[in-house]
Design an enzyme around this catalytic site. Sequence first.
Site, PDB file in Angstrom:
ATOM      1  CG  ASP A  48      -2.143   0.849   1.075  1.00 49.91           C
ATOM      2  OD1 ASP A  48      -2.005   2.060   0.831  1.00 49.91           O
ATOM      3  OD2 ASP A  48      -3.254   0.311   1.176  1.00 49.91           O
ATOM      4  CB  ALA A 131     -11.498  -5.168  -5.052  1.00 50.43           C
ATOM      5  CE1 TYR A 162     -13.266   3.133  -7.542  1.00 51.92           C
ATOM      6  CE2 TYR A 162     -15.625   3.165  -7.943  1.00 51.92           C
ATOM      7  CZ  TYR A 162     -14.529   2.652  -7.271  1.00 51.92           C
ATOM      8  OH  TYR A 162     -14.700   1.661  -6.342  1.00 51.92           O
TER       9      TYR A 162
HETATM   10  P1  NAD Z   1      -9.779   2.802   0.429  1.00 53.33           P
HETATM   11  O1  NAD Z   1      -9.480   4.068  -0.279  1.00 53.33           O
HETATM   12  O2  NAD Z   1     -10.016   2.836   1.908  1.00 53.33           O
HETATM   13  O3  NAD Z   1      -8.635   1.736   0.154  1.00 53.33           O
HETATM   14  C1  NAD Z   1      -7.867   1.707  -1.027  1.00 53.33           C
HETATM   15  C2  NAD Z   1      -6.424   1.429  -0.648  1.00 53.33           C
HETATM   16  O4  NAD Z   1      -5.618   1.369  -1.830  1.00 53.33           O
HETATM   17  C3  NAD Z   1      -5.806   2.536   0.222  1.00 53.33           C
HETATM   18  O5  NAD Z   1      -5.187   1.958   1.355  1.00 53.33           O
HETATM   19  C4  NAD Z   1      -4.807   3.226  -0.695  1.00 53.33           C
HETATM   20  O6  NAD Z   1      -3.750   3.812   0.009  1.00 53.33           O
HETATM   21  C5  NAD Z   1      -4.402   2.073  -1.596  1.00 53.33           C
HETATM   22  N1  NAD Z   1      -3.869   2.479  -2.897  1.00 53.33           N
HETATM   23  C6  NAD Z   1      -4.456   3.319  -3.804  1.00 53.33           C
HETATM   24  N2  NAD Z   1      -3.633   3.469  -4.870  1.00 53.33           N
HETATM   25  C7  NAD Z   1      -2.533   2.694  -4.640  1.00 53.33           C
HETATM   26  C8  NAD Z   1      -1.348   2.426  -5.366  1.00 53.33           C
HETATM   27  N3  NAD Z   1      -1.093   3.003  -6.568  1.00 53.33           N
HETATM   28  N4  NAD Z   1      -0.409   1.582  -4.830  1.00 53.33           N
HETATM   29  C9  NAD Z   1      -0.636   1.010  -3.616  1.00 53.33           C
HETATM   30  N5  NAD Z   1      -1.750   1.221  -2.877  1.00 53.33           N
HETATM   31  C10 NAD Z   1      -2.684   2.066  -3.385  1.00 53.33           C
HETATM   32  O7  NAD Z   1     -11.025   2.139  -0.307  1.00 53.33           O
HETATM   33  P2  NAD Z   1     -11.937   0.888   0.108  1.00 53.33           P
HETATM   34  O8  NAD Z   1     -13.277   1.372   0.359  1.00 53.33           O
HETATM   35  O9  NAD Z   1     -11.234   0.081   1.135  1.00 53.33           O
HETATM   36  O10 NAD Z   1     -11.951   0.096  -1.273  1.00 53.33           O
HETATM   37  C11 NAD Z   1     -11.076  -1.015  -1.501  1.00 53.33           C
HETATM   38  C12 NAD Z   1     -11.357  -1.598  -2.876  1.00 53.33           C
HETATM   39  O11 NAD Z   1     -12.719  -2.043  -2.958  1.00 53.33           O
HETATM   40  C13 NAD Z   1     -11.159  -0.593  -4.009  1.00 53.33           C
HETATM   41  O12 NAD Z   1     -10.565  -1.252  -5.107  1.00 53.33           O
HETATM   42  C14 NAD Z   1     -12.578  -0.157  -4.341  1.00 53.33           C
HETATM   43  O13 NAD Z   1     -12.697   0.237  -5.669  1.00 53.33           O
HETATM   44  C15 NAD Z   1     -13.373  -1.414  -4.041  1.00 53.33           C
HETATM   45  N6  NAD Z   1     -14.770  -1.073  -3.687  1.00 53.33           N
HETATM   46  C16 NAD Z   1     -15.093  -0.557  -2.474  1.00 53.33           C
HETATM   47  C17 NAD Z   1     -16.415  -0.249  -2.173  1.00 53.33           C
HETATM   48  C18 NAD Z   1     -16.841   0.282  -0.830  1.00 53.33           C
HETATM   49  O14 NAD Z   1     -18.051   0.487  -0.614  1.00 53.33           O
HETATM   50  N7  NAD Z   1     -15.961   0.502   0.118  1.00 53.33           N
HETATM   51  C19 NAD Z   1     -17.404  -0.435  -3.143  1.00 53.33           C
HETATM   52  C20 NAD Z   1     -17.043  -0.932  -4.383  1.00 53.33           C
HETATM   53  C21 NAD Z   1     -15.716  -1.270  -4.634  1.00 53.33           C
END
Ligand code: NAD
Length: 330
Positions: A48, A131, A162
């Site tokens: 991360d 994901a 996105y």
């Molecule tokens: P979040 O922003 O809390 O987590 C994303 C993580 O990815 C963060 O820790 C960020 O630092 C890391 N990250 C981003 N770009 C990066 C890179 N280039 N290299 C390394 N790390 C990187 O988001 P979340 O809610 O935990 O979502 C996690 C995944 O689930 C995502 O892929 C998101 O698209 C998917 N998702 C989440 C939801 C939701 O409701 N939370 C819904 C649909 C999809």
Amino acid sequence: MHDMFEVRMYADEGVWPRRAVVTGGAGFLGSHVCEALLDGGSEVLCLDNFVTGTPVNLAPLANRARFRSIQCDITGYFHVPGPVDLVLHMACPASPVDYLKMPIETLEVGAIGTQHALDLAREKGARFLLASTSEVYGDPQVHPQPEDYWGHVNPVGPRAVYDEAKRYAEALTTAYRNSYGIDTTIVRIFNTYGPRMRPHDGRAVPTFIRQALAGEPLTVAGDGLQTRSVCYVDDLVDGVLALARSGHPGPMNIGNPDELTVLQIAEDVIAATGSRSTIRHVERPVDDPQVRRPDTSLAEQVLGWQPSVSWAEGLRSTVSWFSQLELRRA
Ligand code: NAD
């Protein structure tokens, strides 16, 4: 639609991956996924760059013998030594506030980051889980959304960075499966909430809870009659890991099919926090989906998965976590 795929078991039921890599493991969902994998006996490596996640989310895991975290941007070069049998690719800014601030980074992690994560799975002979998101359905014209609905996305609207990044990531995952024989799967995650969301991440549930706890008006977009289906994080993690271990290729929806209007969510948050806040209607964001509800019959049929945490229960535990966060800050 899925009958054409042969369903291969990834591991015996009940057997967990020995070593998993979780990209985006310091984020809201990723940190819960890391924790559940560790609880099941896996060794976990989190990659991360903390762009939207935080080491604070990993603090409860830091002392666990089988856990390691490396700060790196997965769009750049990275190397993982040793065997890996599961790659969970969760890295991507996920809240509109974040991806609108980082449009290029979001497209890059969806494209280059996904390719690097797939290359890692290919190198190690590991299963790969992408994901993905319900946002691939855009502002849907089919309701509820089944996996074989192709979506209604504006490719040049603000949310496209996105939505299209995830659609590209799905296409790339499918191409790696078909061209290189990688054992891949795709989960389409619907709105999820729970502890470790950031109060200012802009998503409805944490925003409303933060506003209610501060006694500020809850900002409901438009008339608030647009719907969302919100899933508690523990249910989501169970579904994601069941899919990861199932051998099913996806795409598969994981989310809670109970549909609430945004106005109802706001009113419930006011009640759950005991707040005196009022509701203030603000302008709807561009391309804000009117309805959102997963058809989860595939997950039920293939994984026997169904969400088990009610909205009332999940909201209570999320409010309690946010209240303690406020106290820790005070
Ligand atoms: P979040 O922003 O809390 O987590 C994303 C993580 O990815 C963060 O820790 C960020 O630092 C890391 N990250 C981003 N770009 C990066 C890179 N280039 N290299 C390394 N790390 C990187 O988001 P979340 O809610 O935990 O979502 C996690 C995944 O689930 C995502 O892929 C998101 O698209 C998917 N998702 C989440 C939801 C939701 O409701 N939370 C819904 C649909 C999809």
